[in-house]
Motif scaffolding. Structure first.
Motif, PDB file in Angstrom:
ATOM      1  N   SER A 103       0.843  -1.195   0.000  1.00 58.83           N
ATOM      2  CA  SER A 103       0.000   0.000   0.000  1.00 58.83           C
ATOM      3  C   SER A 103       0.875   1.241   0.000  1.00 58.83           C
ATOM      4  N   GLY A 104       0.276   2.369  -0.381  1.00 53.91           N
ATOM      5  CA  GLY A 104       0.997   3.635  -0.323  1.00 53.91           C
ATOM      6  C   GLY A 104       1.772   3.992  -1.579  1.00 53.91           C
TER       7      GLY A 104
ATOM      8  N   LYS B  75      -2.976  -5.763  -5.168  1.00 52.19           N
ATOM      9  CA  LYS B  75      -1.724  -5.161  -4.705  1.00 52.19           C
ATOM     10  C   LYS B  75      -0.953  -6.125  -3.804  1.00 52.19           C
ATOM     11  N   THR B  76      -0.848  -7.343  -4.267  1.00 50.64           N
ATOM     12  CA  THR B  76      -0.220  -8.387  -3.457  1.00 50.64           C
ATOM     13  C   THR B  76       0.801  -9.164  -4.273  1.00 50.64           C
TER      14      THR B  76
END
Lengths: 120, 110
Positions: free
Chosen positions: A25-26, A77-78
Motif C-alpha cells: 500500500s501507499g 496489490k499483493t
C-alpha cells in the motif's frame, strides 16, 4: 507512506510447501517490479526472486530456481512466493522489497519480514 | 561467499569516523549503482544510500558514500552509539540478472 506486509511464514517439514504473501500500500503497485530477499539466521541478505511490473517476467536465484515461483495480483496489490520442496537451508526471514525506481534500481522499502523455518 | 566483499567489522569511538569498503566486479558495481543498507538485528534493513551517493530524506549528512570503478565506500562521520548496526552494500549484477549483496559489516561504537 509505503507499507509492505508479509505473511504466511511458519514451521514446515523438509520437502513441504509454503506460500508467502506481501500486501502493498501507499504506492502504485503495478508500476514497480517487486522482489523477495531472504536472510538466514545470523547471516547476510540474499536475493531470492523478482517479478516484473506485470508479472510476465520473473527471475530467480540459482538456489531456488525450479522450486520457488513468484507471482503477483495487481488488482489486490499483493506479491506472492510459492515455495515447494523446501530444504533446511531455506530457513530464513523472507522480506518483500520495492525498488526506488525502474530497472535496475534496488530497494528503498522493505517489509517487516516473515520467518520460515524448515525443520523436522 | 558473497558477490560483494566487505570487511566483517569496523569500530570507532564516539565522534570518530568509520569507513566501510565494498569490492565488486565489472558485472555489478563497475556497471551500475551501489546502494547501502543499515540493519539492527531483528529488524528489516533500511536504505541509507542510493544511486552511489544519494541520501534519502532523514539520513544525516554525516553519512556519505562514493564509488570508483568496481569498489565503493561508506563513511560514517561523528560516530554515535545508535550507529551500531550491520551495514550492507548492494548492486545489480548483470551475470546474475539480480541484485547482489555484500556479507555485511558490523559497526561497533567503543
Amino acid at each position: 507512506e509505503v507499507q509492505l506486509l508479509e505473511s504466511g511464514g511458519g514451521l514446515i517439514q523438509p520437502g513441504g510447501s509454503l506460500r508467502l504473501s506481501c500486501a502493498a500500500s501507499g504506492f502504485l503497485f503495478n508500476t514497480y517490479a517487486m522482489s523477495w530477499v531472504r536472510q538466514a539466521p545470523g547471516k547476510g541478505l540474499e536475493w531470492v526472486s523478482t517479478s516484473s511490473e506485470s508479472g510476465d517476467g520473473t527471475s530467480y536465484a540459482d538456489s531456488v530456481k525450479g522450486r520457488f515461483t513468484i507471482s503477483r495480483d495487481n488488482s489486490k496489490k499483493t506479491l506472492y512466493l510459492q515455495m515447494n520442496s523446501l530444504r533446511r537451508e531455506d530457513t530464513a526471514v523472507y522480506y518483500c522489497a520495492k525498488p526506488e525506481g525502474a530497472y535496475p534500481t534496488l530497494f528503498d522499502s522493505w517489509g517487516q519480514g516473515t520467518l520460515v523455518t524448515v525443520s523436522s | 561467499q558473497s558477490a560483494l566483499t566487505q570487511p566483517p567489522s569496523a569500530s570507532g569511538t564516539p565522534g570518530q569516523m568509520v569507513n566501510i569498503s565494498c569490492s565488486g566486479s565489472s558485472s555489478n558495481i563497475g556497471n551500475t549503482y551501489v546502494y547501502w543498507y543499515y540493519q539492527i538485528p531483528g529488524t528489516a534493513p533500511k536504505l541509507l544510500i542510493y544511486r552511489n551517493n544519494q541520501r534519502p530524506s532523514g539520513v544525516p549528512d554525516r553519512i556519505s558514500a562514493s564509488k570508483s570503478g568496481t569498489s565503493a565506500s561508506l563513511v560514517i562521520g561523528g560516530l554515535r552509539s545508535d550507529d551500531e548496526a550491520n551495514y550492507y552494500c548492494a548492486s545489480w549484477d548483470d551475470s546474475l540478472s539480480g541484485p547482489v549483496f555484500g556479507g555485511g559489516t558490523k559497526v561497533t561504537v567503543l
